[in-house]
Design a protein around this motif. Structure first.
Motif, short mmCIF file in Angstrom:
data_model
loop_
_atom_site.label_atom_id
_atom_site.label_comp_id
_atom_site.label_asym_id
_atom_site.label_seq_id
_atom_site.Cartn_x
_atom_site.Cartn_y
_atom_site.Cartn_z
N UNK A 1 96.07 82.91 79.46
CA UNK A 1 97.19 82.45 80.28
C UNK A 1 98.49 83.13 79.87
N UNK A 2 98.67 83.36 78.58
CA UNK A 2 99.87 84.08 78.11
C UNK A 2 99.91 85.47 78.75
N UNK A 3 98.75 86.14 78.77
CA UNK A 3 98.69 87.49 79.35
C UNK A 3 98.94 87.48 80.86
N UNK A 4 98.50 86.43 81.55
CA UNK A 4 98.58 86.40 83.00
C UNK A 4 99.90 85.84 83.54
N UNK A 5 100.57 85.02 82.76
CA UNK A 5 101.74 84.30 83.25
C UNK A 5 103.04 85.04 82.93
N UNK A 6 104.09 84.53 83.54
CA UNK A 6 105.44 85.04 83.29
C UNK A 6 106.37 83.87 83.09
N UNK A 7 107.53 84.14 82.54
CA UNK A 7 108.60 83.15 82.44
C UNK A 7 108.22 81.89 81.68
N UNK A 8 108.66 80.73 82.20
CA UNK A 8 108.42 79.47 81.49
C UNK A 8 106.94 79.15 81.28
N UNK A 9 106.09 79.53 82.24
CA UNK A 9 104.66 79.26 82.08
C UNK A 9 104.09 80.05 80.90
N UNK A 10 104.55 81.28 80.73
CA UNK A 10 104.10 82.09 79.58
C UNK A 10 104.53 81.41 78.28
N UNK A 11 105.76 80.90 78.23
CA UNK A 11 106.26 80.22 77.02
C UNK A 11 105.44 78.97 76.74
#
Length: 155
Positions: free
Chosen positions: A106-116
């Protein structure tokens, strides 16, 4: 070769996979808690609560990304039989490794707040895995590193 889904689609797929991992973790901690005593039983209860909270947050995230949250399975196959506290502790480490792997994706696929949020969840799972195992791994969320740590623990 199948075309890669757009970034939003990758984030949704990874969020669904993380949600599935959280469902499995909650199930696993039911078994772990039933086989744990004392301080370990308290740790199992705390981890169970943390996984339920992450599960609920991921269900909201999946809806925000335009998906329908995957429901939990009725039961999950455990990787080995859990008869007592030692196996419960080993299962807890495996559960946390699997959760960390899902959040790594999920870290690799997400951006912004979702990645955090995914990075925070990955970190929390790695810390719990290290506590249950008694040793950490250099790159949490990468299965081969977790396997190496587990082999070292049983050597």
């Amino acid at each position: 070769m199948k075309p890669e889904p757009p970034a939003a689609g990758r984030a949704l797929e990874a969020a669904q996979a993380a949600l599935a991992a959280e469902h499995a973790a909650a199930y696993g901690y039911g078994v772990i808690g039933a086989r744990s005593t004392g301080a370990r039983a308290n740790e199992a209860r705390e981890a169970y609560g943390a996984h339920l909270a992450r599960r609920d947050a991921l269900a909201r995230t999946v809806r925000e990304l335009g998906g329908t949250p995957r429901p939990a399975e009725a039961a999950y196959a455990l990787p080995f039989e859990v008869r007592g506290q030692a196996e419960a502790e080993r299962l807890a480490a495996v559960v946390e490794d699997r959760v960390a792997g899902a959040y790594s994706d999920l870290v690799r696929a997400a951006e912004g707040p979702l990645r955090r949020e995914a990075a925070d969840a990955l970190s929390a799972a790695a810390v719990r895995a290290a506590r249950w195992r008694g040793v950490g791994v250099a790159f949490p969320g990468l299965a081969e590193r977790a396997d190496e740590a587990q082999r070292a623990q049983h050597s």
